[in-house]
Design an enzyme around this catalytic site. Structure first.
Site, short mmCIF file in Angstrom:
data_model
loop_
_atom_site.label_atom_id
_atom_site.label_comp_id
_atom_site.label_asym_id
_atom_site.label_seq_id
_atom_site.Cartn_x
_atom_site.Cartn_y
_atom_site.Cartn_z
N TYR A 124 50.13 66.64 52.21
CA TYR A 124 49.32 66.22 52.97
C TYR A 124 48.44 67.42 53.70
O TYR A 124 48.91 68.13 54.24
CB TYR A 124 49.81 65.97 53.85
CG TYR A 124 48.42 64.64 55.44
CD1 TYR A 124 47.88 63.71 54.09
CD2 TYR A 124 47.97 65.13 56.09
CE1 TYR A 124 47.30 62.62 55.26
CE2 TYR A 124 47.66 64.66 56.72
CZ TYR A 124 46.74 63.35 56.19
OH TYR A 124 45.20 62.65 56.84
N GLN A 186 47.59 55.68 56.65
CA GLN A 186 48.06 55.16 54.93
C GLN A 186 47.64 56.21 53.94
O GLN A 186 49.16 55.25 53.36
CB GLN A 186 47.02 54.17 54.71
CG GLN A 186 45.49 55.81 55.33
CD GLN A 186 43.98 55.48 56.50
OE1 GLN A 186 45.44 55.46 57.32
NE2 GLN A 186 42.93 55.94 56.34
N ASN A 209 47.78 65.51 61.92
CA ASN A 209 47.36 64.96 63.92
C ASN A 209 48.60 64.10 64.21
O ASN A 209 49.70 64.64 63.59
CB ASN A 209 46.15 64.30 63.84
CG ASN A 209 45.93 63.10 63.26
OD1 ASN A 209 46.74 62.39 63.08
ND2 ASN A 209 44.46 62.58 63.11
N SER A 233 50.69 74.22 67.55
CA SER A 233 50.85 75.43 67.35
C SER A 233 51.21 76.61 68.44
O SER A 233 50.68 75.94 69.64
CB SER A 233 49.93 76.24 65.80
OG SER A 233 50.01 77.00 65.48
N GLN A 255 44.98 82.37 67.93
CA GLN A 255 46.13 81.45 68.28
C GLN A 255 45.34 80.01 68.86
O GLN A 255 45.08 78.49 68.85
CB GLN A 255 47.66 81.67 69.03
CG GLN A 255 48.49 80.19 68.82
CD GLN A 255 48.63 79.33 67.97
OE1 GLN A 255 49.23 80.41 66.54
NE2 GLN A 255 48.48 78.72 67.62
N HIS A 258 42.97 77.28 67.80
CA HIS A 258 43.77 76.00 67.39
C HIS A 258 43.77 74.84 67.97
O HIS A 258 42.87 73.70 67.12
CB HIS A 258 45.00 75.89 66.42
CG HIS A 258 45.34 76.80 65.40
ND1 HIS A 258 44.84 76.16 63.97
CD2 HIS A 258 46.07 77.52 65.50
CE1 HIS A 258 45.63 76.93 63.40
NE2 HIS A 258 46.23 77.96 63.41
N GLU A 322 57.38 79.61 67.40
CA GLU A 322 56.34 79.12 65.44
C GLU A 322 56.17 81.21 64.90
O GLU A 322 56.88 81.72 63.81
CB GLU A 322 55.26 78.47 65.74
CG GLU A 322 55.00 78.38 64.30
CD GLU A 322 53.66 77.52 64.47
OE1 GLU A 322 52.89 77.38 65.87
OE2 GLU A 322 53.31 76.85 62.85
N HIS A 323 54.87 81.71 66.24
CA HIS A 323 54.72 82.82 65.23
C HIS A 323 55.19 83.72 66.68
O HIS A 323 55.20 83.68 67.98
CB HIS A 323 52.70 83.29 65.29
CG HIS A 323 52.36 82.23 64.55
ND1 HIS A 323 51.99 80.51 65.24
CD2 HIS A 323 53.11 81.94 63.78
CE1 HIS A 323 51.92 80.17 63.87
NE2 HIS A 323 51.91 81.00 63.04
N ASP A 356 48.56 83.76 58.30
CA ASP A 356 48.51 82.94 57.94
C ASP A 356 47.99 81.90 56.59
O ASP A 356 47.24 80.96 56.37
CB ASP A 356 47.40 82.37 58.70
CG ASP A 356 47.86 82.64 60.67
OD1 ASP A 356 49.05 81.78 60.40
OD2 ASP A 356 47.14 82.57 61.32
N GLU A 410 96.25 62.28 55.35
CA GLU A 410 94.88 61.51 55.39
C GLU A 410 95.24 59.85 55.26
O GLU A 410 93.93 59.45 56.13
CB GLU A 410 93.53 62.30 55.11
CG GLU A 410 92.98 63.14 56.08
CD GLU A 410 91.72 63.86 55.57
OE1 GLU A 410 91.43 63.19 54.71
OE2 GLU A 410 91.19 64.80 55.92
N HIS A 415 93.63 58.53 46.89
CA HIS A 415 92.96 59.96 46.38
C HIS A 415 94.27 60.70 46.14
O HIS A 415 93.70 61.99 45.13
CB HIS A 415 92.77 60.72 47.42
CG HIS A 415 90.94 60.30 48.17
ND1 HIS A 415 90.93 59.05 48.23
CD2 HIS A 415 89.52 60.87 48.05
CE1 HIS A 415 88.96 58.74 48.94
NE2 HIS A 415 89.16 60.70 47.93
#
Lengths: 428, 428
Positions: A124, A186, A209, A233, A255, A258, A322-323, A356, A410, A415
């Protein structure tokens, strides 16, 4: 910009708290759209594209001509830049290939582990004002190296019913030609259920988003895997007096631009450094085109003064950024001590934007503290490992009794029987 | 046992369909218990243990004395068997260690990837009639090799307020001594939120009934990771005339005794083999202690006759079995051609139970077709990879313009600035 001085450990949780996202309202909408697309397929896709993207499309598959046109219209300088980025990203992800792990655990018991590609994947790519062609590179390049057979890209059309030429160029450069003009909920629903036009996939990758985020969560319920849970981020910088304040400020601002919910944190043992960075931010922010966004993010940013490297490191691991940028004399302490981070950038000449775009590492990384338990995207994200074993007669004679005793303990007699029936023949 | 002969491709989906689980009712209960435990901590844990496990516990932490007693009371023969299994499991998971991946993608641009352990993990071990100590080995051994610092085991107490001695023995043998007598939904909720007694963890591993499964799904919403989505266990055997029908039957039955919802499938190009296996199943099933369970599972099993190896392989990859046994002359075709399977067992002397207990491979594997996109548990399940990069001045001079052009094309000026401000100094 809040400067927080020497916070006590019992204040850390509050200070490092990320904003809580409420998604309950969205969930209902997402579920409805999923149900619609499950029932009506492409008819529903077209309907929601008209509704959300404001464009009626007869055919939402990108044509060969559209791709050719896009490739012609991307500037030579951008093409050259994308080639260089691709070369580096390829090199780093190629290096992640692993060979078969194979050992004889006991005489006659040969076990091995191999990675095989996930056959059907969906990428995506968000639309919006800026075409995020870099994300195409970050997802399609490792997917191709892994050997994924069927790769589809979904990206929302603009009001003219088009996808940005940079995205189409990057996609075809990576060898992906199945590109669909469908976005948002969708798109995720389409790849989850499959329609006549959208192929059903096993795993969905890519940012988006909050609608896309919730849609990806719902996709899991329908047995589709996703790359990782998402959040805004974030960047955490540790810097001491050896850092250049103007560089640190530029990284924090990269940063902050963003989104208004971007998380920006500076930790330092130097009060002077913190104050200088603060001044630099105020000066550099003035000329940014995305100033209003950056300003809001910076307003929530935190500049934290701590007593020692040890405390800094503890706090960084607690936040799990994250960074993570390290600009410090004793950088080794931070490199060796970091346990929770997505990607780490070291030294004055390693801005986050290098990773990046073009240094070779992946930019799809765990946010929201998820680096405590999730990896960023790597070659492995596009494969799964399968184990194999082959046991010889001698191997089973050696190992058989162990299996029988354990199965019996067991309470799983069948088995045990699977071994006993073979041992009986072998011991004849 | 249905024999299905030469099914047409458009019938495959129906034939390979797994039973659909309805969990909507459970979800409400699970959510309520989660809310209770979030609010009331250990008080709620004790309440639900009394309710579901039928035992009032003052202290639900397993004591050192309980562990010592357990270790004394496990038979020597079982101990020896567990030692051997542990040695093999250790060997196979040790072999999965990877070294740092490091390359210079461009001159002066050094990127590397390292794996670091997940610090806090929880292992869920079901209780019930049979003590699943083998699962302790399968989870705790790789966790220890990975270097996870805090490992907790939760397992439900029996009516006497005890955990089976075999589980305690296996846990201490693997070096896990934080063991809590708490099971079901309350255990998963406890590890999700943390209580005074139960530590909060980053990732939860382990099998369980449908309550545990739904609880693990809910844990994800509270930002805890889980090993993988769960479903009933399954075995698919491909066998031709080179297979021994009695062995194949014993393997199918070992799967069938797990539960009434176990999935058991035999695919063959030989009608004779299928008929012989059918006869063998009827004969072997008679003496099983878990006969009534196995009978129900076998009733839903499928024996499928196909035209060719190619069709068989396609069908197997479409089903994506958790366990896949190959007993065929041209086993290489299946080994090389399998893309979707959890663990593969090859040849007449490699029963599934070898991998369930002692050969060294992991037995926590993707069910329900999830082997299309998920791996079974491996060493990597207990780590996450972090990327690092360090760029020299020369490196940034070389790469800088590429980053600037790409950031600019994505409309992210501050990303560009972070490079420009450095290049300006470097090009002075």
């Amino acid at each position: 910009m809040k400067i927080i001085q020497y916070p006590k450990p019992d204040q850390w949780t509050d200070i490092l708290q990320r904003p809580i996202q409420t998604i309950a309202d969205i969930e209902r909408t997402v579920t409805e759209i999923f149900n619609d697309i499950k029932r009506q397929g492409d008819t529903a896709i077209t309907k929601y594209t008209a509704m959300f993207d404001g464009v009626e499309l007869n055919n939402y598959k990108v044509s060969k001509k559209e791709i050719d046109d896009a490739c012609e219209n991307v500037s030579e300088s951008l093409k050259t830049a994308i080639y260089m980025a691709k070369t580096n990203i390829e090199a780093f992800h190629e290096a992640q290939k692993t060979s078969k792990v194979e050992i004889e655990t006991s005489p006659g018991v040969r076990c091995w582990q191999e990675k095989r590609p996930i056959e059907k994947i969906g990428l995506y790519i968000p639309g919006g004002t800026a075409p995020l062609f870099s994300t195409v590179l970050m997802l399609a390049i490792p997917a191709k190296i892994a050997g994924c057979k069927n790769i589809v890209i979904c990206s929302p059309p603009n009001k003219e019913g088009k996808i940005a030429k940079e995205i189409l160029f990057a996609a075809q450069l990576c060898g992906v030609t199945k590109i669909l003009k469908v976005g948002g909920i969708q798109a995720i629903a389409g790849m989850t259920f499959g329609t006549k036009i959208i192929p059903q996939v096993y795993k969905i990758f890519g940012p988006g988003n909050q609608f896309v985020t919730v849609a990806k969560q719902l996709a899991i319920k329908y047995d589709v895997a996703i790359d990782m849970p998402a959040g805004p981020s974030e960047l955490l910088v540790y810097a001491d007096e050896s850092a250049k304040p103007s560089y640190v400020a530029s990284d924090l601002l990269s940063q902050a631009e963003h989104g208004v919910d971007s998380q920006v944190i500076l930790i330092s043992t130097s009060k002077l450094l913190i104050e200088n960075v603060k001044t630099e931010i105020s000066s550099q922010i003035k000329d940014l085109p995305r100033k209003s966004i950056a300003e809001q993010a910076i307003q929530n940013s935190k500049l934290i003064l701590v007593e020692s490297d040890d405390i800094a490191l503890k706090m960084i691991n607690e936040f799990a950024p994250e960074h993570f940028i390290i600009c410090a004399k004793n950088e080794e302490l931070y490199i060796n001590g970091i346990t929770n981070a997505g990607s780490v950038f070291i030294g004055n000449y390693t801005p986050e934007s290098a990773g990046d775009y073009a240094s070779g590492t992946n930019h799809t990384l765990p946010t929201n503290g998820f680096s405590k338990m999730y990896s960023g995207i790597s070659l492995d994200s596009f494969t799964k490992s399968i184990t194999f074993q082959k046991i010889t007669k001698v191997g089973l004679i050696n190992l058989g009794e162990t299996i029988e005793i354990m199965a019996n303990a067991e309470g799983l007699q069948a088995h045990k029987n699977a071994v006993s029936i073979r041992l009986k023949d072998l011991k004849k």
